[in-house]
Design a protein around this motif. Sequence first.
Motif, PDB file in Angstrom:
ATOM      1  N   GLY A 327       0.778  -1.228   0.000  1.00 41.76           N
ATOM      2  CA  GLY A 327       0.000   0.000   0.000  1.00 41.76           C
ATOM      3  C   GLY A 327       0.807   1.274   0.000  1.00 41.76           C
ATOM      4  O   GLY A 327       0.259   2.367  -0.097  1.00 41.76           O
ATOM      5  N   ARG A 385      -3.075  -8.850   1.648  1.00 42.82           N
ATOM      6  CA  ARG A 385      -3.778  -7.693   1.088  1.00 42.82           C
ATOM      7  C   ARG A 385      -4.627  -8.192  -0.072  1.00 42.82           C
ATOM      8  O   ARG A 385      -4.114  -8.733  -1.048  1.00 42.82           O
ATOM      9  N   ASP A 413      -9.481   0.704   1.326  1.00 35.97           N
ATOM     10  CA  ASP A 413      -8.796   1.931   0.915  1.00 35.97           C
ATOM     11  C   ASP A 413      -9.278   2.381  -0.459  1.00 35.97           C
ATOM     12  O   ASP A 413     -10.105   1.726  -1.102  1.00 35.97           O
ATOM     13  N   ARG A 414      -8.755   3.488  -0.922  1.00 32.15           N
ATOM     14  CA  ARG A 414      -9.267   4.088  -2.151  1.00 32.15           C
ATOM     15  C   ARG A 414      -9.003   3.234  -3.378  1.00 32.15           C
ATOM     16  O   ARG A 414      -9.669   3.402  -4.406  1.00 32.15           O
ATOM     17  N   ASP A 415      -8.036   2.312  -3.298  1.00 30.46           N
ATOM     18  CA  ASP A 415      -7.766   1.406  -4.417  1.00 30.46           C
ATOM     19  C   ASP A 415      -8.598   0.143  -4.353  1.00 30.46           C
ATOM     20  O   ASP A 415      -8.459  -0.735  -5.207  1.00 30.46           O
TER      21      ASP A 415
END
Length: 645
Positions: A327, A385, A413-415
């Motif tokens: 990340g 992840r 998260d944003r991804d």
Amino acid sequence: MRQAEAVIVERYPQLVRLAYLSLPTSLDRHSRVLRAHRAVQQALRSAGRGSHGVGTGAGAGPGGEDRLDTLTAVRAEVVRRVSGPGSLPLPLPPWVWGLRMWPAAEGLDEVARTLAALAPPARAAHVLCRLDGLDEPGAVRVLEHAGIRDAAASVREALRVPAGPVDVTARAGEAGPYAALPHPTALDATAVNTRPSDLLRRRNRVRAAWAATGVLVLGAVLGRAAADEGPDPTASGPYTGSPAARTALDPGRLVRVPAQAWSDTGRVDFTAWPARGSRTDDSTLLTRALGTWAAPPKGTAVTVSPATPAEPPVRPPHLLYAGDADGSAGARGGASVVVLLDADRIVRYTEHDGRRRSLDVSRVDDAGVTTAAALTLGRTGDTARQLLAPWITTAAERDLAAPAGPTRTLPIDRDGTVLARVPRADGPCGSRPVLEVASSARIVEKHSFLLADLGGLLPVHLTYTPLAEGADAVPARQPREATGPAALERWAQEACTLQGVDARAVRSVNLWDFATADLPENAGRAVWSCSRATHWTGQGDVEVRLRPAAGPSVSVTRARATAACGRFGQHVLAGTVWRAPSGRPYLLAAGSREVAEITAIGPVPARASGRSLTTPAPATQATLTARLHSGAVITALDSAGGGRD
């Protein structure tokens, strides 16, 4: 010689197909096409000398015996050149400057993937029997004439493989396992697609010839020094000698889907994923990933799931992710990851510690809302992840072994990635963390499901089928999401069985409680269950277990590559010898909802109406059969592949 030439001209497409499908799938399609043509054309001389005296069995008659003998000899020579003793390494194919070629028939590569696990002689036998229409003795004769040792065993191995989706021997009005595509072009290996290689490169090649001579000399010196350390991970271009078309390895041509495409399509799978990650515009990283896929450098760790081709793409693949697995871009000791989709394959490229490389290739046939919901970017210690599908709105972690325990909400998260715990692969079975995710209401309302990370590139979808009690008219129940209280309770009891699942090959595991029965000597009520691990190929491995009222469940039997306990194998019968608390052995048997009567043949014959049988018996297994309400008879599921009507 003239007869052999006539046979080759007349049967040329079939002979090329025989050679193409017999060649190993480790070769790219361009090389296989050229080698197949070469094998057929070079078969003329030897086949022409040895055509007479080769028996072909049925079909030879007045005026046709020599022709059939010659055809057998030609087939045998083709098989010998691609599958027989000393056939590998194969000679270099003829050069085709400026073009990449592959068969135009999509069904041909589907058959090739089906045969990928077989040895070349068995692949040839499959083509001879399934596609060319030879009977088993005829195929054995061809292989024996080609010099194949134990040709009969190769034919038997080939006939155990399911026929597949295409059969060019099927005619109009006939049913057959290969009747999905039209005859005869469905599997024509001589009809090829072509695509140019890099045109500018060819234009400049002659001009650069003299300069290249000096570069080669210098490269030889530097390459010798670099051989011990592996390839330079900072190299930016596809590796020399890549078997893939340069157009498919151009990062500028990667397919990129708009961010909201998933919400406006009827195909909700990996093709609807947008390109995500912090390095989707990093052309250098993307080029290294494509180049490694095309020609893995020395030291690259390559993992390929069963029955999956690892060859490079022939068209620009679909970019799903490019970024850093931890990340944080550029983190020291971290890993850079690129994930690509090529038709029914997912490929994950990873650069470890800035130098070590790995490549993971997995099948994703017919992936959907649940099976295309996540993939693993990387693991560190006891965490992984996971990259979630764009239609996943919430994610939580729960312990499968603790059904009443709370869930832990995971931030996305944003991804679209989450960091989740993974179960330990070694040691005793304890905590079994799984993901519980929910789909967007734009896909389906109130839809949550479980995904288990079992160590593969893709997590495994867990489902549950409860008991179907009641009258015969009650419809058979279908697998449902394993998020309800009853499903979680049962999966908690059987969670440890997931340790034996092949995470590289399996897409989903369904736990089906198909029967209950009272145990003898007032030992309580037992549940019979069948867990089916369905592979991406459609095959399935099953295990039947008996869970007494007290104590852990016990394994009754296992079967591999079977339809049992699935959509097309809903009738199940199983039995085992069970010892009561007193130590006395009993034969127990149970069947699924359509079973009307069970019969045991053995040292102590027995028969019982209904779905269960209990009888005192020696500690040896009996032969079990069951009659269904329809009148059909099934046999007990066993390790040989399960009961059938």
